[in-house]
Design a protein around this motif. Structure first.
Motif, PDB file in Angstrom:
ATOM      1  N   VAL A 420      16.531  -5.740  -2.547  1.00 15.25           N
ATOM      2  CA  VAL A 420      17.202  -5.068  -3.661  1.00 15.25           C
ATOM      3  C   VAL A 420      16.353  -5.042  -4.920  1.00 15.25           C
ATOM      4  CG1 VAL A 420      19.546  -5.459  -2.839  1.00 15.25           C
ATOM      5  CG2 VAL A 420      18.424  -7.210  -4.225  1.00 15.25           C
ATOM      6  N   LEU A 421      15.226  -5.752  -4.946  1.00 12.60           N
ATOM      7  CA  LEU A 421      14.330  -5.694  -6.101  1.00 12.60           C
ATOM      8  C   LEU A 421      13.271  -4.605  -5.975  1.00 12.60           C
ATOM      9  CD1 LEU A 421      13.774  -9.471  -6.932  1.00 12.60           C
ATOM     10  CD2 LEU A 421      15.431  -7.877  -7.890  1.00 12.60           C
ATOM     11  N   SER A 422      13.034  -4.142  -4.758  1.00 11.63           N
ATOM     12  CA  SER A 422      12.006  -3.112  -4.572  1.00 11.63           C
ATOM     13  C   SER A 422      12.539  -1.876  -3.865  1.00 11.63           C
ATOM     14  CB  SER A 422      10.840  -3.676  -3.759  1.00 11.63           C
ATOM     15  OG  SER A 422      11.235  -3.935  -2.415  1.00 11.63           O
ATOM     16  N   GLY A 423      13.656  -1.995  -3.160  1.00 12.99           N
ATOM     17  CA  GLY A 423      14.192  -0.880  -2.387  1.00 12.99           C
ATOM     18  C   GLY A 423      13.596  -0.758  -0.998  1.00 12.99           C
ATOM     19  N   GLU A 424      12.660  -1.624  -0.633  1.00 10.85           N
ATOM     20  CA  GLU A 424      12.031  -1.545   0.681  1.00 10.85           C
ATOM     21  C   GLU A 424      12.998  -1.991   1.778  1.00 10.85           C
ATOM     22  OE1 GLU A 424       8.433  -3.759   0.699  1.00 10.85           O
ATOM     23  OE2 GLU A 424       7.502  -2.598  -0.920  1.00 10.85           O
ATOM     24  N   LYS A 425      12.917  -1.306   2.908  1.00  8.83           N
ATOM     25  CA  LYS A 425      13.753  -1.637   4.061  1.00  8.83           C
ATOM     26  C   LYS A 425      12.884  -2.115   5.213  1.00  8.83           C
ATOM     27  CE  LYS A 425      17.164   0.795   5.431  1.00  8.83           C
ATOM     28  NZ  LYS A 425      18.035   1.903   5.910  1.00  8.83           N
ATOM     29  N   VAL A 426      13.456  -3.005   6.024  1.00 10.55           N
ATOM     30  CA  VAL A 426      12.761  -3.493   7.209  1.00 10.55           C
ATOM     31  C   VAL A 426      13.803  -3.748   8.288  1.00 10.55           C
ATOM     32  CG1 VAL A 426      12.874  -5.912   6.480  1.00 10.55           C
ATOM     33  CG2 VAL A 426      11.124  -5.190   8.094  1.00 10.55           C
ATOM     34  N   ASN A 427      13.459  -3.441   9.519  1.00 12.37           N
ATOM     35  CA  ASN A 427      14.365  -3.654  10.643  1.00 12.37           C
ATOM     36  C   ASN A 427      14.220  -5.070  11.188  1.00 12.37           C
ATOM     37  OD1 ASN A 427      15.497  -1.026  10.717  1.00 12.37           O
ATOM     38  ND2 ASN A 427      13.631  -0.262  11.686  1.00 12.37           N
ATOM     39  N   GLY A 442       8.411 -11.918  -5.408  1.00 12.38           N
ATOM     40  CA  GLY A 442       9.445 -12.327  -4.480  1.00 12.38           C
ATOM     41  C   GLY A 442      10.387 -11.191  -4.186  1.00 12.38           C
ATOM     42  N   GLY A 443      11.329 -11.448  -3.301  1.00  9.68           N
ATOM     43  CA  GLY A 443      12.298 -10.425  -2.933  1.00  9.68           C
ATOM     44  C   GLY A 443      13.631 -11.045  -2.541  1.00  9.68           C
ATOM     45  N   ILE A 444      14.675 -10.228  -2.606  1.00 16.74           N
ATOM     46  CA  ILE A 444      16.032 -10.622  -2.201  1.00 16.74           C
ATOM     47  C   ILE A 444      16.480  -9.614  -1.163  1.00 16.74           C
ATOM     48  CG2 ILE A 444      18.397 -11.052  -2.965  1.00 16.74           C
ATOM     49  CD1 ILE A 444      17.268 -11.425  -5.809  1.00 16.74           C
ATOM     50  N   TRP A 445      16.544 -10.052   0.094  1.00 15.34           N
ATOM     51  CA  TRP A 445      16.796  -9.153   1.216  1.00 15.34           C
ATOM     52  C   TRP A 445      18.249  -9.245   1.638  1.00 15.34           C
ATOM     53  CZ3 TRP A 445      12.717  -6.115   2.767  1.00 15.34           C
ATOM     54  CH2 TRP A 445      11.466  -6.466   2.238  1.00 15.34           C
ATOM     55  N   VAL A 446      18.958  -8.117   1.576  1.00 15.28           N
ATOM     56  CA  VAL A 446      20.368  -8.069   1.957  1.00 15.28           C
ATOM     57  C   VAL A 446      20.538  -7.096   3.123  1.00 15.28           C
ATOM     58  CG1 VAL A 446      21.051  -8.520  -0.432  1.00 15.28           C
ATOM     59  CG2 VAL A 446      20.977  -6.161   0.405  1.00 15.28           C
ATOM     60  N   PRO A 447      21.583  -7.282   3.935  1.00 14.54           N
ATOM     61  CA  PRO A 447      21.833  -6.320   5.019  1.00 14.54           C
ATOM     62  C   PRO A 447      21.969  -4.913   4.457  1.00 14.54           C
ATOM     63  CG  PRO A 447      23.179  -8.272   5.321  1.00 14.54           C
ATOM     64  CD  PRO A 447      22.555  -8.398   3.960  1.00 14.54           C
ATOM     65  N   CYS A 466       9.351  -4.859  -8.305  1.00  9.49           N
ATOM     66  CA  CYS A 466       8.803  -6.094  -8.854  1.00  9.49           C
ATOM     67  C   CYS A 466       7.440  -6.336  -8.234  1.00  9.49           C
ATOM     68  CB  CYS A 466       9.759  -7.231  -8.541  1.00  9.49           C
ATOM     69  SG  CYS A 466       9.214  -8.843  -9.025  1.00  9.49           S
ATOM     70  N   ARG A 467       6.379  -5.823  -8.853  1.00  9.97           N
ATOM     71  CA  ARG A 467       5.061  -5.909  -8.261  1.00  9.97           C
ATOM     72  C   ARG A 467       4.075  -6.500  -9.260  1.00  9.97           C
ATOM     73  NH1 ARG A 467       7.347  -6.042  -4.473  1.00  9.97           N
ATOM     74  NH2 ARG A 467       7.470  -4.609  -2.715  1.00  9.97           N
ATOM     75  N   ALA A 468       3.645  -7.720  -9.021  1.00  9.78           N
ATOM     76  CA  ALA A 468       2.669  -8.342  -9.913  1.00  9.78           C
ATOM     77  C   ALA A 468       1.391  -7.520  -9.922  1.00  9.78           C
ATOM     78  CB  ALA A 468       2.360  -9.763  -9.452  1.00  9.78           C
ATOM     79  N   GLY A 469       0.833  -7.342 -11.105  1.00 11.52           N
ATOM     80  CA  GLY A 469      -0.406  -6.589 -11.222  1.00 11.52           C
ATOM     81  C   GLY A 469      -0.174  -5.124 -11.514  1.00 11.52           C
ATOM     82  N   GLU A 470       1.032  -4.612 -11.224  1.00  9.86           N
ATOM     83  CA  GLU A 470       1.339  -3.210 -11.500  1.00  9.86           C
ATOM     84  C   GLU A 470       2.253  -3.058 -12.696  1.00  9.86           C
ATOM     85  OE1 GLU A 470       3.014  -1.548  -8.019  1.00  9.86           O
ATOM     86  OE2 GLU A 470       1.341  -2.077  -6.728  1.00  9.86           O
TER      87      GLU A 470
END
Length: 585
Positions: A420-427, A442-447, A466-470
């Motif tokens: 929920v901090l980046s919008g990235e999805k993973v299966n 870091g990240g917070i991964w929710v279903p 949330c990307r360090a360096g960017e």
């Protein structure tokens, strides 16, 4: 479930934020509290739904030497101003707790003034501890008394006196009735008499089942204070220390060990010990100042908002401001700020955007308030854990390294997860999610396919990249502190396994890991000194003896770091040290 179970606090020291004079002249009220009215919308905007504000009542200087418990400090305004302020907070959905300074009073308090006037004939001579009319004090009053912290400015109340208990309980009832507050933070709770606290808790329960009592406690077994008979919560100084030093020393073992110990202390239940978590406040340096690598602002706050407990932000730290503790003054920790200077913070300041995103996530994702805690991955530089609630698992992963890190984390259920901090999805694959966490992030991964409040159909502004360096704290200050080094894709970290360090890092890794895992045996001369000291009661020991006794006890439980030793030596309060040493089992 009570309101404080889902609270995200904002903390204001009002005399500082409003720029009030350092000394109270007791003249006509100046309505500075009204300066804070625009801050209420800001507090709500960054995702906070509760406010801890204080001290507020009439006092001589910094606010903790109370002159009148029932009158707003003249430098801040009138009681009507405070009533209106609390009403506006409630209108915007923000609960309010005030600072209760009930351990001591100032010398201008009516009871103390009566003793000065009538001496042995004063009906208030038993309101303070150890009043001795054969002694004297630094103000040459012709009598002595027990003070707080070594300052005669602060006269310590006799908390066993029924008249004192009745008076202070009456003050709490007055605050609840007059200002409609939602709770109280008890100053110096670690030195309050437990019978006294029982009376305060009973009064709170009479006011309402959700009237919250939170206490300032530095060290010790927090369950001595947090239970059905005394307080609902205390300040989590254990975690505060671990969060900054665990990042400064690249040692997530320290943070994870602290979390496990506190979670076990509460019976390994999510509702067992809900502590007030913070990374800075009006008594300690700003987190942005404390961090050696400013990029660690990101993982520090992700942990603050996702670990068990109630998170709190100290005013101004959402902007990433500095604040270094001075030897004889806390003024730099309590600055006057103009909200107008930060009107573009949500657009320009990545610290502010991060805090807002975390606040919104905390309110949306119920597992962060009610879920249990399970450690998934732990190395010196990577840390992953899960919060489980109502059959739903939320995974949190942080990385304090200057390189990205891949992790393989068990989640059990099939489907997809979204950060929920980046919008990235993973299966999910074979019950695990394989993620790559950027450097110092870091990240917070929710279903991602849940039907509830964790749904992927979130407003765009609630997803924070949330990307360090960017990103940057300010246009000229890189958040990462330095550029991310190029590297080949790392092997995923699996649960319970550590990522092998590079040759360059082996020495550091070995030292930190050894310090984290190897218990140290106290030296023979330390044992002899400890035995000698135990012939005295704690009350008979000097401050130096108590400090050394605490260090001895710590050494029996494991290695004593320089930071732990510094924490002990900086505590020069006899009562606090006694409570600290008695907290060891």
């Amino acid at each position: 479930m009570a309101w404080y179970d889902e609270a995200v606090f904002y903390h204001i020291y009002p005399l500082g934020l409003t720029g009030a004079p350092k000394t109270n002249s007791y003249e006509e009220p100046q309505h500075r509290l009204n300066i804070l009215l625009p801050w209420i919308s800001h507090i709500k905007e960054i995702g906070c739904n509760a406010l801890y504000i204080g001290p507020l009542f009439e006092s001589v200087g910094h606010g903790y030497e109370t002159t009148d418990y029932k009158k707003l400090d003249s430098r801040l305004g009138t009681n009507e101003d405070l009533t209106a302020f609390v009403e506006e907070c409630h209108r915007q959905g923000i609960r309010v707790i005030l600072d209760g300074v009930f351990n001591h009073t100032g010398r201008d308090f009516f009871a103390f003034q009566d003793i000065k006037k009538n001496r042995e004939n004063s009906s208030y001579k038993d309101w303070y501890l150890n009043v001795n009319f054969w002694g004297n004090n630094e103000y040459n009053d012709g009598f002595s008394y027990e003070n707080w912290g070594g300052y005669d400015l602060l006269a310590k109340l006799n908390q066993n006196n029924p008249a004192v208990k009745d008076y202070i309980c009456g003050v709490i009832r007055f605050w609840a009735s007059e200002f409609k507050i939602d709770g109280i933070r008890l100053d110096a709770a670690d030195v309050l008499d437990f019978g006294y606290m029982h009376a305060l808790r009973q009064t709170a329960s009479e006011i309402g089942p959700e009237f919250w009592l939170m206490g300032e406690v530095i060290h010790g077994d927090y369950t001595r204070w947090v239970n059905e008979g005394t307080l609902h919560s205390v300040t989590n100084y254990h975690l505060h220390k671990a969060l900054y030093s665990g990042h400064n020393e690249h040692n997530y073992f320290e943070i994870a060990h602290t979390v496990r110990r506190l979670y076990d202390m509460g019976g390994s239940r999510p509702d067992g010990l809900k502590l007030y978590n913070f990374v800075d406040n009006h008594d300690v340096e700003r987190i942005y100042t404390k961090l050696n690598n400013k990029a660690h602002f990101v993982p520090v706050h992700i942990l603050l908002y996702t670990l068990p407990g109630v998170p709190s932000i100290y005013y101004g730290s959402e902007f990433g401001i500095e604040g270094k503790k001075e030897r004889y003054s806390d003024a730099s920790l309590r600055p006057a700020l103009d909200l107008e200077d930060y009107k573009n913070a949500l657009a320009d300041n990545e610290c502010t955007r991060l805090i807002r995103a975390l606040g919104k996530v905390r309110q949306k994702v119920k597992a962060l308030s009610y879920g249990d805690y399970k450690e998934l991955v732990l190395t010196n530089r990577q840390y992953g854990f899960a919060r489980n609630y109502n059959g739903e698992t939320v995974v949190i992963a942080v990385n304090n390294d200057d390189n990205q890190a891949s992790m393989s984390l068990p989640v059990g259920a099939a489907g997809a997860y979204m950060d929920v901090l980046s919008g990235e999805k993973v299966n999910v694959s074979d019950g695990r999610i394989n993620i790559t966490v950027p450097a110092n992030s870091g990240g917070i991964w929710v279903p991602a396919d849940s039907d509830g409040e964790n749904s992927q159909d979130k407003p765009e502004e609630e997803v924070f990249v949330c990307r360090a360096g960017e990103t940057s704290v300010e246009p000229e200050a890189p958040l990462a502190g330095k550029a991310v080094r190029e590297q080949s894709e790392p092997e995923p970290l699996e649960s319970g396994k550590e990522q092998p360090p590079s040759d360059k890092e082996k020495s550091e890794e070995q030292q930190v890991t050894a310090a984290s895992r190897q218990p140290a045996k106290p030296e023979a001369d330390t044992e002899r000194k400890h035995t000698s000291r135990e012939k005295k009661s704690c009350e008979e020991m000097t401050i130096e003896e108590l400090q050394q006794a605490i260090l001895d006890r710590m050494a029996m439980n494991g290695p004593v770091t320089d930071r732990m030793r510094q924490d002990v030596m900086e505590n020069v309060y006899h009562d606090s040290l006694i409570n600290w040493i008695k907290s060891f089992r």
